[in-house]
Design a protein around this motif. Structure first.
Motif, PDB file in Angstrom:
ATOM      1  N   LYS A  24      21.143  12.347  10.481  1.00  0.00           N
ATOM      2  CA  LYS A  24      20.518  12.460   8.935  1.00  0.00           C
ATOM      3  C   LYS A  24      19.286  11.742   8.967  1.00  0.00           C
ATOM      4  CE  LYS A  24      21.800  12.202   4.264  1.00  0.00           C
ATOM      5  NZ  LYS A  24      22.703  11.309   3.226  1.00  0.00           N
ATOM      6  N   ASN A  25      19.199  10.537   9.359  1.00  0.00           N
ATOM      7  CA  ASN A  25      18.101   9.595   9.580  1.00  0.00           C
ATOM      8  C   ASN A  25      16.823  10.015  10.218  1.00  0.00           C
ATOM      9  OD1 ASN A  25      19.268   8.008   7.422  1.00  0.00           O
ATOM     10  ND2 ASN A  25      20.099   6.404   9.005  1.00  0.00           N
ATOM     11  N   GLU A  26      17.403  10.763  11.094  1.00  0.00           N
ATOM     12  CA  GLU A  26      16.240  11.374  11.903  1.00  0.00           C
ATOM     13  C   GLU A  26      15.309  12.598  11.074  1.00  0.00           C
ATOM     14  OE1 GLU A  26      17.867  13.455  15.388  1.00  0.00           O
ATOM     15  OE2 GLU A  26      18.720  11.670  16.347  1.00  0.00           O
ATOM     16  N   LYS A  27      15.689  13.017  10.198  1.00  0.00           N
ATOM     17  CA  LYS A  27      14.850  13.872   9.250  1.00  0.00           C
ATOM     18  C   LYS A  27      13.714  13.323   8.844  1.00  0.00           C
ATOM     19  CE  LYS A  27      15.125  17.223   5.532  1.00  0.00           C
ATOM     20  NZ  LYS A  27      15.934  17.939   4.208  1.00  0.00           N
ATOM     21  N   GLN A  28      12.628  13.912   8.891  1.00  0.00           N
ATOM     22  CA  GLN A  28      11.572  13.090   8.596  1.00  0.00           C
ATOM     23  C   GLN A  28      10.985  13.530   7.117  1.00  0.00           C
ATOM     24  OE1 GLN A  28       8.596  11.225  10.684  1.00  0.00           O
ATOM     25  NE2 GLN A  28       8.697  10.660   8.268  1.00  0.00           N
ATOM     26  N   LEU A  29      11.242  12.515   6.120  1.00  0.00           N
ATOM     27  CA  LEU A  29      10.811  12.685   4.937  1.00  0.00           C
ATOM     28  C   LEU A  29       9.240  12.796   4.538  1.00  0.00           C
ATOM     29  CD1 LEU A  29      13.295   9.912   3.408  1.00  0.00           C
ATOM     30  CD2 LEU A  29      13.447  12.535   3.438  1.00  0.00           C
ATOM     31  N   PHE A 229      -3.218   2.260   0.295  1.00  0.00           N
ATOM     32  CA  PHE A 229      -3.339   1.411   1.763  1.00  0.00           C
ATOM     33  C   PHE A 229      -2.431   0.271   1.978  1.00  0.00           C
ATOM     34  CE2 PHE A 229      -7.292   4.230   2.015  1.00  0.00           C
ATOM     35  CZ  PHE A 229      -7.287   4.394   3.506  1.00  0.00           C
ATOM     36  N   GLN A 230      -2.356  -0.416   1.009  1.00  0.00           N
ATOM     37  CA  GLN A 230      -1.081  -1.709   0.813  1.00  0.00           C
ATOM     38  C   GLN A 230       0.300  -0.952   0.943  1.00  0.00           C
ATOM     39  OE1 GLN A 230      -2.457  -3.985  -2.470  1.00  0.00           O
ATOM     40  NE2 GLN A 230      -3.841  -5.141  -1.268  1.00  0.00           N
ATOM     41  N   SER A 231       0.581   0.239   0.532  1.00  0.00           N
ATOM     42  CA  SER A 231       1.835   0.726   0.359  1.00  0.00           C
ATOM     43  C   SER A 231       2.255   1.310   1.899  1.00  0.00           C
ATOM     44  CB  SER A 231       1.962   1.664  -0.583  1.00  0.00           C
ATOM     45  OG  SER A 231       1.626   1.155  -1.956  1.00  0.00           O
ATOM     46  N   MET A 232       1.439   1.401   2.819  1.00  0.00           N
ATOM     47  CA  MET A 232       1.549   2.175   3.961  1.00  0.00           C
ATOM     48  C   MET A 232       2.780   1.738   4.902  1.00  0.00           C
ATOM     49  SD  MET A 232       0.327   5.385   3.912  1.00  0.00           S
ATOM     50  CE  MET A 232       0.866   5.209   2.188  1.00  0.00           C
ATOM     51  N   LYS A 236       6.309   3.562   6.304  1.00  0.00           N
ATOM     52  CA  LYS A 236       6.536   3.596   7.362  1.00  0.00           C
ATOM     53  C   LYS A 236       8.210   3.248   7.479  1.00  0.00           C
ATOM     54  CE  LYS A 236       2.049   3.357   9.611  1.00  0.00           C
ATOM     55  NZ  LYS A 236       1.112   2.412  10.381  1.00  0.00           N
ATOM     56  N   ARG A 237       8.489   2.079   6.898  1.00  0.00           N
ATOM     57  CA  ARG A 237       9.677   1.383   6.960  1.00  0.00           C
ATOM     58  C   ARG A 237      10.732   2.406   6.429  1.00  0.00           C
ATOM     59  NH1 ARG A 237      12.687  -1.059   3.232  1.00  0.00           N
ATOM     60  NH2 ARG A 237      11.142  -0.998   1.772  1.00  0.00           N
ATOM     61  N   ILE A 240       8.928   7.665   5.708  1.00  0.00           N
ATOM     62  CA  ILE A 240       8.231   8.691   4.808  1.00  0.00           C
ATOM     63  C   ILE A 240       6.980   9.138   5.472  1.00  0.00           C
ATOM     64  CG2 ILE A 240       7.488   9.383   2.674  1.00  0.00           C
ATOM     65  CD1 ILE A 240       9.521   7.231   1.417  1.00  0.00           C
ATOM     66  N   LYS A 241       6.620  10.247   5.842  1.00  0.00           N
ATOM     67  CA  LYS A 241       5.368  10.543   6.476  1.00  0.00           C
ATOM     68  C   LYS A 241       4.545  11.269   5.358  1.00  0.00           C
ATOM     69  CE  LYS A 241       3.180  13.321   9.993  1.00  0.00           C
ATOM     70  NZ  LYS A 241       3.537  14.180  11.084  1.00  0.00           N
ATOM     71  N   ILE A 242       3.318  10.787   5.165  1.00  0.00           N
ATOM     72  CA  ILE A 242       2.408  11.138   4.297  1.00  0.00           C
ATOM     73  C   ILE A 242       1.765  12.508   4.912  1.00  0.00           C
ATOM     74  CG2 ILE A 242       0.148  10.880   2.932  1.00  0.00           C
ATOM     75  CD1 ILE A 242       2.687   9.289   1.970  1.00  0.00           C
ATOM     76  N   VAL A 243       1.633  13.726   4.280  1.00  0.00           N
ATOM     77  CA  VAL A 243       1.138  14.781   4.852  1.00  0.00           C
ATOM     78  C   VAL A 243       0.295  15.674   4.055  1.00  0.00           C
ATOM     79  CG1 VAL A 243       3.448  15.082   6.262  1.00  0.00           C
ATOM     80  CG2 VAL A 243       3.234  16.229   4.063  1.00  0.00           C
TER      81      VAL A 243
END
Length: 260
Positions: A24-29, A229-232, A236-237, A240-243
């Motif tokens: 389940k955790n493998e799914k990229q948010l 930028f400070q939130s990246m 990552k932790r 969650i990917k920014i797209v």
């Protein structure tokens, strides 16, 4: 021995569940960060367009820097959309810039202004509304905008300036891809507030699988860029990917509609 066995059961059950949890955790948010007002304001422009966060650049049409910022964004691999100025219920007319979408226009005039806006912003693959709390509630106006989006194969992001927006209804009827903004990042001009709103975006994304935030260049541009930028590291932790905004739409829809 019996007591030991009873204590062991929860650990055995947990270990049996781990593969499913891992899968389940493998799914990229995925989350999109749309930055409005390129083409106009200067604060934060270079930070975003020379940065490594794949923001979606929403460019105001008909401004001195519309073409320049759109081309700059595209050259550096950022997705470009038109930040379409639309009439609000309150506010100065000057905030809209040239050729805004106003409720006194005919559908034909609206379509022409949308088409002109697209010519003013090269490489645009979608659009979102700048202000527009009045115009988005006018179904005839919205229908004309969505018709152009359908013809040009553009997606629409409803910026969420009115709960009575007709964009969801009309876009669904006309089968045009639409998503709505979840979070405003810089409605209060401080980097700490932007970080707080980014955490809110993360929570929404974890809950729904995707999220959309809107920030700005210009007056709040510098604090917005700093906060993002400070939130990246936290994104990552949280895996969650920014797209680019287009990647939040269903793959099948993207293949059929958004790819030439």
């Amino acid at each position: 021995m019996k007591r030991f066995a009873l204590l062991l059961i929860p650990f055995l059950l947990l270990s049996m569940q781990n593969p499913a949890l891992a899968k389940k955790n493998e799914k990229q948010l995925k989350a999109a960060i749309i930055i409005d007002d390129f083409g106009g304001g200067t604060g934060g422009v270079r930070d975003f367009l020379e940065g490594n966060i794949p923001i979606t650049a929403a460019v105001m049409p008909f401004t001195e820097h519309s073409k320049e910022h759109a081309e700059w964004a595209h050259k550096n691999g950022f997705e470009v959309i038109v930040h379409l100025p639309m009439q609000p219920k309150r506010g100065k007319r000057s905030w809209l810039g040239p050729k805004p979408i106003t409720v006194d226009l005919s559908p034909k005039e609206v379509k022409q202004r949308v088409e002109d806006a697209l010519k003013s912003v090269p490489y645009a693959v979608g659009m979102n509304n700048h202000m527009g709390s009045l115009a988005v509630e006018d179904e005839e106006i919205v229908r004309a905008i969505v018709a152009v989006a359908k013809e040009k194969k553009l997606y629409i992001i409803d910026s969420g300036t009115s709960p009575k927006s007709k964009f969801p209804k009309v876009s669904e009827e006309m089968n045009v891809p639409l998503l709505k903004r979840d979070v405003f990042l810089d409605d209060i001009s401080s980097s700490s507030h932007v970080r707080k709103q980014m955490k809110r975006l993360a929570k929404i994304t974890e809950f729904t699988g995707k999220g959309i935030a809107i920030g700005h260049v210009g007056v709040t541009g510098k604090v917005c860029s700093v906060g993002i930028f400070q939130s990246m590291d936290e994104f990552k932790r949280r895996n969650i990917k920014i797209v680019p905004a287009s990647q939040l739409f269903a793959t099948k829809l993207t293949e059929q509609y958004l790819i030439p």
